[in-house]
Design a protein around this motif. Structure first.
Motif, PDB file in Angstrom:
ATOM      1  N   LEU A 117       0.828  -1.283   0.054  1.00 13.95           N
ATOM      2  CA  LEU A 117      -0.038  -0.149  -0.088  1.00 13.95           C
ATOM      3  C   LEU A 117       0.776   1.155  -0.127  1.00 13.95           C
ATOM      4  N   ARG A 118       1.939   1.431   0.925  1.00 18.15           N
ATOM      5  CA  ARG A 118       2.948   2.540   0.757  1.00 18.15           C
ATOM      6  C   ARG A 118       3.584   2.570  -0.553  1.00 18.15           C
ATOM      7  N   LYS A 119       3.827   1.659  -1.455  1.00 22.66           N
ATOM      8  CA  LYS A 119       4.245   1.726  -2.775  1.00 22.66           C
ATOM      9  C   LYS A 119       3.282   2.185  -3.636  1.00 22.66           C
ATOM     10  N   ARG A 120       2.153   1.662  -3.631  1.00 18.56           N
ATOM     11  CA  ARG A 120       1.007   2.170  -4.558  1.00 18.56           C
ATOM     12  C   ARG A 120       0.652   3.845  -3.961  1.00 18.56           C
ATOM     13  N   TYR A 121       0.671   3.883  -2.822  1.00 17.60           N
ATOM     14  CA  TYR A 121       0.450   5.481  -2.574  1.00 17.60           C
ATOM     15  C   TYR A 121       1.607   6.327  -2.858  1.00 17.60           C
ATOM     16  N   ASN A 122       2.892   5.951  -2.830  1.00 18.95           N
ATOM     17  CA  ASN A 122       4.015   6.830  -3.353  1.00 18.95           C
ATOM     18  C   ASN A 122       4.035   6.753  -5.204  1.00 18.95           C
ATOM     19  N   ASN A 123       3.509   5.786  -5.676  1.00 20.77           N
ATOM     20  CA  ASN A 123       3.328   5.758  -7.043  1.00 20.77           C
ATOM     21  C   ASN A 123       2.312   6.778  -7.453  1.00 20.77           C
ATOM     22  N   VAL A 124       1.172   6.746  -6.805  1.00 23.98           N
ATOM     23  CA  VAL A 124       0.056   7.584  -7.427  1.00 23.98           C
ATOM     24  C   VAL A 124       0.355   8.979  -6.981  1.00 23.98           C
ATOM     25  N   ARG A 125       1.068   9.108  -5.881  1.00 25.03           N
ATOM     26  CA  ARG A 125       1.570  10.656  -5.313  1.00 25.03           C
ATOM     27  C   ARG A 125       2.352  11.235  -6.544  1.00 25.03           C
TER      28      ARG A 125
END
Length: 121
Positions: free
Chosen positions: A81-89
Protein backbone atom coordinates in the motif's frame (compact mmCIF):
# COMPACT_ATOMS: atom_id res chain seq x y z
CA UNK A 1 -19.19 -72.24 56.88
CA UNK A 2 -16.79 -72.98 59.72
CA UNK A 3 -18.60 -70.32 61.70
CA UNK A 4 -21.94 -72.08 61.22
CA UNK A 5 -20.47 -75.44 62.22
CA UNK A 6 -18.98 -73.94 65.39
CA UNK A 7 -22.28 -72.22 66.22
CA UNK A 8 -24.17 -75.51 65.79
CA UNK A 9 -21.71 -77.24 68.08
CA UNK A 10 -22.31 -74.60 70.75
CA UNK A 11 -18.93 -72.91 70.49
CA UNK A 12 -20.34 -69.42 70.22
CA UNK A 13 -17.28 -67.52 71.37
CA UNK A 14 -15.09 -69.28 68.83
CA UNK A 15 -17.73 -68.73 66.14
CA UNK A 16 -17.92 -65.04 67.10
CA UNK A 17 -14.10 -64.72 67.00
CA UNK A 18 -14.04 -66.40 63.61
CA UNK A 19 -16.81 -64.08 62.38
CA UNK A 20 -14.92 -61.00 63.58
CA UNK A 21 -11.75 -62.27 61.94
CA UNK A 22 -13.67 -62.80 58.68
CA UNK A 23 -15.27 -59.36 58.95
CA UNK A 24 -11.85 -57.76 59.45
CA UNK A 25 -10.46 -59.67 56.49
CA UNK A 26 -13.44 -58.61 54.35
CA UNK A 27 -13.06 -54.99 55.47
CA UNK A 28 -9.32 -55.12 54.74
CA UNK A 29 -9.98 -56.55 51.26
CA UNK A 30 -12.59 -53.86 50.60
CA UNK A 31 -10.21 -51.09 51.71
CA UNK A 32 -7.50 -52.55 49.52
CA UNK A 33 -9.90 -52.62 46.56
CA UNK A 34 -10.98 -49.02 47.23
CA UNK A 35 -7.33 -47.93 47.46
CA UNK A 36 -6.47 -49.66 44.17
CA UNK A 37 -9.48 -48.04 42.52
CA UNK A 38 -8.45 -44.60 43.82
CA UNK A 39 -4.94 -45.11 42.47
CA UNK A 40 -6.30 -46.11 39.06
CA UNK A 41 -8.57 -43.07 38.99
CA UNK A 42 -5.68 -40.81 40.05
CA UNK A 43 -3.43 -42.30 37.36
CA UNK A 44 -6.08 -41.88 34.67
CA UNK A 45 -6.70 -38.31 35.80
CA UNK A 46 -2.98 -37.52 35.63
CA UNK A 47 -2.73 -39.05 32.19
CA UNK A 48 -5.73 -37.04 31.01
CA UNK A 49 -4.23 -33.83 32.40
CA UNK A 50 -0.94 -34.57 30.61
CA UNK A 51 -2.80 -35.27 27.38
CA UNK A 52 -4.74 -32.00 27.65
CA UNK A 53 -1.59 -30.07 28.46
CA UNK A 54 0.12 -31.54 25.40
CA UNK A 55 -2.88 -30.68 23.22
CA UNK A 56 -2.93 -27.15 24.65
CA UNK A 57 0.77 -26.73 23.89
CA UNK A 58 0.23 -27.86 20.29
CA UNK A 59 -2.72 -25.48 19.91
CA UNK A 60 -0.72 -22.58 21.35
CA UNK A 61 2.15 -23.28 18.96
CA UNK A 62 -0.23 -23.47 16.00
CA UNK A 63 -1.90 -20.25 17.10
CA UNK A 64 1.48 -18.53 17.47
CA UNK A 65 2.51 -19.60 13.96
CA UNK A 66 -0.79 -18.37 12.53
CA UNK A 67 -0.40 -15.01 14.29
CA UNK A 68 3.16 -14.68 12.97
CA UNK A 69 1.96 -15.55 9.48
CA UNK A 70 -0.80 -12.97 9.70
CA UNK A 71 1.66 -10.39 10.98
CA UNK A 72 3.99 -11.02 8.03
CA UNK A 73 1.05 -10.84 5.62
CA UNK A 74 -0.08 -7.58 7.25
CA UNK A 75 3.43 -6.10 6.96
CA UNK A 76 3.61 -7.09 3.28
CA UNK A 77 0.22 -5.51 2.60
CA UNK A 78 1.35 -2.30 4.31
CA UNK A 79 4.52 -2.22 2.17
CA UNK A 80 2.46 -2.74 -0.97
CA UNK A 81 0.00 0.00 0.00
CA UNK A 82 2.88 2.40 0.72
CA UNK A 83 4.38 1.68 -2.70
CA UNK A 84 1.02 2.24 -4.38
CA UNK A 85 0.53 5.46 -2.43
CA UNK A 86 3.97 6.76 -3.41
CA UNK A 87 3.42 5.83 -7.08
CA UNK A 88 0.03 7.55 -7.16
CA UNK A 89 1.43 10.62 -5.37
CA UNK A 90 4.34 10.87 -7.82
CA UNK A 91 1.95 10.47 -10.75
CA UNK A 92 -0.33 13.20 -9.46
CA UNK A 93 2.62 15.51 -8.77
CA UNK A 94 3.94 14.92 -12.30
CA UNK A 95 0.53 15.71 -13.82
CA UNK A 96 0.27 18.87 -11.74
CA UNK A 97 3.76 19.97 -12.87
CA UNK A 98 2.80 19.43 -16.51
CA UNK A 99 -0.48 21.30 -16.05
CA UNK A 100 1.35 24.16 -14.32
CA UNK A 101 3.87 24.33 -17.14
CA UNK A 102 1.08 24.34 -19.75
CA UNK A 103 -0.82 27.00 -17.84
CA UNK A 104 2.27 29.19 -17.53
CA UNK A 105 3.13 28.62 -21.18
CA UNK A 106 -0.35 29.46 -22.38
CA UNK A 107 -1.30 32.03 -19.75
CA UNK A 108 -2.75 35.36 -20.85
CA UNK A 109 0.03 37.23 -19.06
CA UNK A 110 2.70 35.43 -21.06
CA UNK A 111 0.86 36.26 -24.26
CA UNK A 112 0.73 39.90 -23.25
CA UNK A 113 4.43 39.90 -22.40
CA UNK A 114 5.22 38.41 -25.83
CA UNK A 115 3.12 41.00 -27.61
CA UNK A 116 4.81 43.78 -25.68
CA UNK A 117 8.19 42.34 -26.44
CA UNK A 118 7.31 42.22 -30.16
CA UNK A 119 6.07 45.82 -30.11
CA UNK A 120 9.21 47.06 -28.39
CA UNK A 121 11.44 45.61 -31.09
Amino acid sequence: KKEQNLAQMGKYTEANALKQKGDLLEKSEEEKHVQIRKEKILHRTQMLVKKHQKEMKVLKERNKKQREGLHIKYENEIKLLRKRYNNVRRDIEQRQRLERMNLLKNSPFKKMERKEAIHKI
